[in-house]
Design an enzyme around this catalytic site. Sequence first.
Site, PDB file in Angstrom:
ATOM      1  N   HIS A  13     -40.093  -9.951  49.389  1.00  0.00           N
ATOM      2  CA  HIS A  13     -39.521 -10.819  48.339  1.00  0.00           C
ATOM      3  C   HIS A  13     -39.464 -10.018  47.046  1.00  0.00           C
ATOM      4  CE1 HIS A  13     -39.431 -15.057  46.331  1.00  0.00           C
ATOM      5  NE2 HIS A  13     -38.694 -14.169  45.650  1.00  0.00           N
ATOM      6  N   HIS A  15     -36.995  -9.007  43.430  1.00  0.00           N
ATOM      7  CA  HIS A  15     -35.841  -9.174  42.539  1.00  0.00           C
ATOM      8  C   HIS A  15     -35.549  -7.839  41.864  1.00  0.00           C
ATOM      9  CE1 HIS A  15     -35.810 -13.626  42.702  1.00  0.00           C
ATOM     10  NE2 HIS A  15     -37.121 -13.484  42.856  1.00  0.00           N
ATOM     11  N   LYS A  94     -31.272 -17.296  51.511  1.00  0.00           N
ATOM     12  CA  LYS A  94     -32.233 -17.829  50.538  1.00  0.00           C
ATOM     13  C   LYS A  94     -31.812 -19.222  50.068  1.00  0.00           C
ATOM     14  CE  LYS A  94     -35.727 -17.949  47.727  1.00  0.00           C
ATOM     15  NZ  LYS A  94     -36.207 -16.853  46.873  1.00  0.00           N
ATOM     16  N   HIS A 131     -37.492 -21.228  48.522  1.00  0.00           N
ATOM     17  CA  HIS A 131     -38.264 -21.466  47.304  1.00  0.00           C
ATOM     18  C   HIS A 131     -38.744 -22.915  47.406  1.00  0.00           C
ATOM     19  CE1 HIS A 131     -39.155 -20.945  42.877  1.00  0.00           C
ATOM     20  NE2 HIS A 131     -39.288 -22.241  43.060  1.00  0.00           N
ATOM     21  N   HIS A 169     -43.698 -17.143  48.284  1.00  0.00           N
ATOM     22  CA  HIS A 169     -44.638 -17.240  47.153  1.00  0.00           C
ATOM     23  C   HIS A 169     -45.421 -18.563  47.132  1.00  0.00           C
ATOM     24  CE1 HIS A 169     -41.271 -19.449  45.560  1.00  0.00           C
ATOM     25  NE2 HIS A 169     -40.624 -18.390  45.103  1.00  0.00           N
ATOM     26  N   ASP A 240     -42.446 -10.960  44.879  1.00  0.00           N
ATOM     27  CA  ASP A 240     -41.645 -11.752  43.937  1.00  0.00           C
ATOM     28  C   ASP A 240     -41.596 -11.063  42.575  1.00  0.00           C
ATOM     29  OD1 ASP A 240     -40.024 -13.832  43.040  1.00  0.00           O
ATOM     30  OD2 ASP A 240     -41.687 -15.144  42.531  1.00  0.00           O
TER      31      ASP A 240
END
Length: 342
Positions: A13, A15, A94, A131, A169, A240
């Site tokens: 995970h 970004h 996602k 999420h 997460h 994350d």
Amino acid sequence: MDRLTIRRPDDWHLHLRDGAMLSLVAPLSADMGRALVMPNLVPPVVTGAQAAAYRDRIVAAGFARPLMTVYLTEGTDPADLIAAHAAGIVTAVKLYPAGATTNSGSGVQRFDAIRPVLEAMEEHGIPLCVHGEVTDPDIDVFDREAAFIDRRLMPMRDAHPDLKITMEHITTVDAAAFVRETGIGATITVQHLMANRNDMLAGGMRPHFYCLPILKRRRHQEALRTLATSGATNVFLGTDSAPHPTHVKEAACCAAGCLTAPIALAAYAQVFDEEGALDCFEGFASLNGPAHYGLPPNEDRVTLHRGDPIAALPALERGETVVTPFDPGRPIRWHVEGNGGC
């Protein structure tokens, strides 16, 4: 144990953003073999062709083995997902509930509208990353994950029992229990293992601890540490790591996200050391994630050793882009060899 050699981990995970921010942060994940890259750009990555183009930009920016995701919307074309997954362009899809976190405005509001997509994903073995928070205004921000499990995740799992789901997460006792009971995949971040809401709020608001899902009480942190270090094979590393310009973090209404990539592997090792579970670290970091996604583990190795605490990292700059890395405010004594002391 003062020295540990494991198969190279993956980050399930991550970004990386785009443009100048991408070029700044992509090399920070060099300790990882692969990374499942999130699609919440502006505009989001919603097709296989967009995922392929984004993958090329990531490789050009300095991260060699990105695994791509597509942002699920109520207008997602199942045929495009199936083709992109079959071609090896897309690893997973996602799901963002609309408004749940950064750049989630294009996410799902009407969950019934995505049933055809979920059915196609279930049939063709395409994993779903979730999420896990509701955004209903009547639900307290600290209770959004538990409400999502009851209102959304349990019905989704019942309706699509063969859909491979990762609850990303996770942050609560409730999620830890759900993951144990059901065996669905789960990732746990650096900040949720190393901190709780006191670290963020006691004595003043510390914006670089602010993320979504938000840090919870100590008892939730302890449940996550117990689960991560338990040897459970359905729980794995997902940082994350989420960069924002420093001026956006240090603002009256600050952005959600922690840039943990530069210290992530060392910080995870620190947690496992504190819990007396270094023997379980390779499973969490290097083996469980590939098994969940049907991929082989990395063949090469990485070595960590215990030493003096890592110094807090300075702000990172690229032109006008300035980002402040996450500092847990407590010693991290593990170092990844060959990573500049981290």
